[in-house]
Design a protein around this motif. Structure first.
Motif, PDB file in Angstrom:
ATOM      1  N   CYS A 187       0.638  14.709  11.892  1.00  0.00           N
ATOM      2  CA  CYS A 187       0.363  13.270  12.042  1.00  0.00           C
ATOM      3  C   CYS A 187       0.394  12.870  13.509  1.00  0.00           C
ATOM      4  O   CYS A 187      -0.493  12.151  13.993  1.00  0.00           O
ATOM      5  CB  CYS A 187       1.389  12.447  11.261  1.00  0.00           C
ATOM      6  N   PHE A 244     -11.598   9.884  11.528  1.00  0.00           N
ATOM      7  CA  PHE A 244     -11.474  10.028  10.081  1.00  0.00           C
ATOM      8  C   PHE A 244     -12.670  10.784   9.506  1.00  0.00           C
ATOM      9  O   PHE A 244     -12.529  11.623   8.609  1.00  0.00           O
ATOM     10  CB  PHE A 244     -11.369   8.651   9.414  1.00  0.00           C
ATOM     11  N   LEU A 287      -0.919   6.754   6.165  1.00  0.00           N
ATOM     12  CA  LEU A 287      -2.279   7.289   6.087  1.00  0.00           C
ATOM     13  C   LEU A 287      -2.313   8.736   5.620  1.00  0.00           C
ATOM     14  O   LEU A 287      -3.264   9.162   4.961  1.00  0.00           O
ATOM     15  CB  LEU A 287      -2.969   7.165   7.447  1.00  0.00           C
ATOM     16  N   PHE A 288      -1.281   9.496   5.992  1.00  0.00           N
ATOM     17  CA  PHE A 288      -1.272  10.932   5.692  1.00  0.00           C
ATOM     18  C   PHE A 288       0.063  11.338   5.052  1.00  0.00           C
ATOM     19  O   PHE A 288       0.847  12.077   5.648  1.00  0.00           O
ATOM     20  CB  PHE A 288      -1.492  11.736   6.976  1.00  0.00           C
ATOM     21  N   TYR A 333     -11.558  12.257   5.930  1.00  0.00           N
ATOM     22  CA  TYR A 333     -10.676  11.255   5.318  1.00  0.00           C
ATOM     23  C   TYR A 333     -11.489  10.366   4.373  1.00  0.00           C
ATOM     24  O   TYR A 333     -12.634  10.016   4.657  1.00  0.00           O
ATOM     25  CB  TYR A 333     -10.039  10.410   6.414  1.00  0.00           C
ATOM     26  N   ASN A 334     -10.886   9.976   3.250  1.00  0.00           N
ATOM     27  CA  ASN A 334     -11.564   9.125   2.269  1.00  0.00           C
ATOM     28  C   ASN A 334     -12.857   9.779   1.782  1.00  0.00           C
ATOM     29  O   ASN A 334     -13.877   9.110   1.603  1.00  0.00           O
ATOM     30  CB  ASN A 334     -11.846   7.733   2.865  1.00  0.00           C
ATOM     31  N   TRP A 392       0.958  15.067   5.078  1.00  0.00           N
ATOM     32  CA  TRP A 392       0.936  15.816   6.329  1.00  0.00           C
ATOM     33  C   TRP A 392       2.345  15.946   6.900  1.00  0.00           C
ATOM     34  O   TRP A 392       3.210  15.090   6.661  1.00  0.00           O
ATOM     35  CB  TRP A 392       0.063  15.117   7.357  1.00  0.00           C
TER      36      TRP A 392
END
Length: 244
Positions: A88, A47, A79-80, A52-53, A83
């Motif tokens: 993914c 991540f 989470l995505f 990510y985040n 995407w």
């Protein structure tokens, strides 16, 4: 807080009610072995690499709530959401490869596992592993634990019509073992796994390896244990062999 093995207040079936016990079904990740720290590390590092985040590392609480026990097809969408399926799948495949690189040095059995496995063998019970893990991960973990010859059946969520938290993997295990749900118990550590076992009509022993106890109770666990040495477990399983 834990649930007593004779708690009938919520309709949960106790282990002694299974007598005579015929089969035992195990989840793998977090149940046979404490693998969540390895998965958490792999996810956190990957991540960070993709930002990510906003590049802030995920916490263990985030992992437990949003990732632990869930199937990769679900995780990709959750989470995505923006995407493509292919992107993914590539990310999650790379994450699983990272897990497999780390596992041989870090994976350890949950305390008391081999004592319980010997008890199962000594009593001639049927046994299956039922997991949402990919096949390569499942086979690697079972091999590292030295249990390749222990399980008569291995059921993968990705090879069923629906993975956990749906009951399909546990229903398939019962069918392949030719075991009755009236005489079978499940060991699980995650909410999704417990929900799957309960949905299949099976009593589930929740192993409190990492996930909050209350969440396992709310998911429907019949009994909570710290590990496979827990005295509550041995009182319950010995009683489950005795035909009234």
């Amino acid at each position: 807080m834990s649930v007593s093995s004779n708690d009938h207040s919520s309709g949960r079936k106790s282990l002694p009610e299974l007598a005579p016990l015929e089969a035992v079904l195990f989840d793998i990740d977090g149940t046979l072995c404490d693998s969540d720290p390895i998965h958490y590390h792999a996810f956190r590092e990957m991540f960070i690499e993709i930002g990510y985040n906003n590049g802030i590392p995920i916490t263990e609480d985030f992992y437990a709530e949003n990732i632990s026990g869930k199937h990769n097809d679900y995780l990709g969408k959750a989470l995505f959401p923006d995407w493509s399926f292919e992107k993914c799948a590539k990310f999650l495949d790379d994450k699983e490869a990272s897990f497999r690189r780390l596992a041989p040095q870090q994976l350890k059995a949950v305390n008391g596992l081999y004592k319980l496995c010997k008890w199962i063998e000594d009593h001639g019970l049927k046994c299956a592993a039922v997991t949402n893990a990919p096949r390569l991960n499942a086979e690697l973990m079972i091999s590292i634990l030295g249990l390749s010859d222990f399980f008569q059946v291995i059921v993968l969520g990705c090879e069923c019509e629906r993975a956990k938290p749906f009951p399909d993997p546990y229903l398939r295990a019962l069918k392949e073992l030719n075991a009755s749900p009236k005489h079978t118990v499940v060991f699980e550590d995650s909410v999704s796994g417990i929900e799957a076992g309960v949905a299949a009509g099976l009593p589930v022993v929740g192993v409190t390896t990492r996930n909050p106890e209350q969440s396992l109770i709310d998911a429907g666990a019949s009994l909570l244990i710290k590990d496979f040495e827990d005295p509550k477990l041995w009182i319950a399983i010995e009683a489950s062999l005795k035909q009234e």
